[in-house]
Design an enzyme around this catalytic site. Sequence first.
Site, PDB file in Angstrom:
ATOM      1  CG  ASP A 118      -0.340   0.222   2.527  1.00  0.00           C
ATOM      2  OD1 ASP A 118       0.806  -0.221   2.722  1.00  0.00           O
ATOM      3  OD2 ASP A 118      -0.978   0.822   3.407  1.00  0.00           O
ATOM      4  CE1 TYR A 152       7.712   3.864   1.142  1.00  0.00           C
ATOM      5  CE2 TYR A 152       7.375   4.988  -0.954  1.00  0.00           C
ATOM      6  CZ  TYR A 152       8.078   4.084  -0.174  1.00  0.00           C
ATOM      7  OH  TYR A 152       9.145   3.406  -0.705  1.00  0.00           O
ATOM      8  CG  HIS A 171       9.193  -6.126   1.575  1.00  0.00           C
ATOM      9  ND1 HIS A 171       9.818  -4.965   1.978  1.00  0.00           N
ATOM     10  CD2 HIS A 171       8.077  -5.749   0.916  1.00  0.00           C
ATOM     11  CE1 HIS A 171       9.100  -3.932   1.586  1.00  0.00           C
ATOM     12  NE2 HIS A 171       8.033  -4.370   0.932  1.00  0.00           N
ATOM     13  CG  PHE A 203       8.963  -0.430  -3.715  1.00  0.00           C
ATOM     14  CD1 PHE A 203       9.323  -0.787  -2.424  1.00  0.00           C
ATOM     15  CD2 PHE A 203       8.342  -1.378  -4.517  1.00  0.00           C
ATOM     16  CE1 PHE A 203       9.081  -2.062  -1.934  1.00  0.00           C
ATOM     17  CE2 PHE A 203       8.086  -2.661  -4.037  1.00  0.00           C
ATOM     18  CZ  PHE A 203       8.451  -3.003  -2.746  1.00  0.00           C
TER      19      PHE A 203
END
Length: 261
Positions: free
Chosen positions: A96, A98, A225, A109
């Site tokens: 989701d 920031y 991740h 990202f």
Amino acid sequence: MRLNQTDLFTGEGAHWGVPAPSNQLLASQWPPSMEALTEAWQDLLRDFWGSATGSTLDKKVSACLASGQVIFPDSPYRALALTPFEKVQVVVLGQDPYHGPDQAQGLAFSVGVDQKIPPSLRNIFKEIQRDLGAPIPSGADAGSLVRWAEQGVLLLNTALTVEQSKPASHSDWGWEVLTDKIIQALSAHPKPKAFLLWGAHAQSKSKQIEALNDQGRHLVLKANHPSPLSALRRPTPFMGCGHFGQVNRWLEGQKKKPILW
């Protein structure tokens, strides 16, 4: 020092004297415009918003905006706008947006201009440097991944909005139904694509991709991740995964240009 009105944030959901986050979604911007999207993306979106799940999500987001909640980003469809369906070559799945002011820009990202590079993105850049020898970006727009999106890298979060300071606050609201439809449509399309699945959340989508991966035409790569909490964790650490070079070699094998990561 005396401030005039242009120095202060006085828009929707504002608090006197608090600067407006440049990426705040305003009630006047909801629902987001689809004008910048190609027909394939528009068809998917129209189908979703016409469903019961889409209607429920629409009402939830509308109610939050009407109550003055601060929601990011102001451009939930930006990944789709920058990377048309027909030009998608690589899919990077995030979770989701920031949840801090001026960070989320509608690309997984990626962060906005003059923003500090977040730890996960810094690890992504470190792995690119290790894998391909590319320098870590610097400057005001160092954290922007628009350059990837414009080369056919779809930077797709599975939830497209979030409330300020509340990570995953809009997860399970229905966005995932839409983004699953996007993943499935891309997987079903005959053009080969590379899917980069980092972390358990992204990897939970792998069954959808593999179910439509006839004759193995898609490249599906998995690793932890890039967050500092998991980037070095075994058995599939992100650091050292070599995904960026693998994708480029795969593209070159199909007579396509490598991505300038």
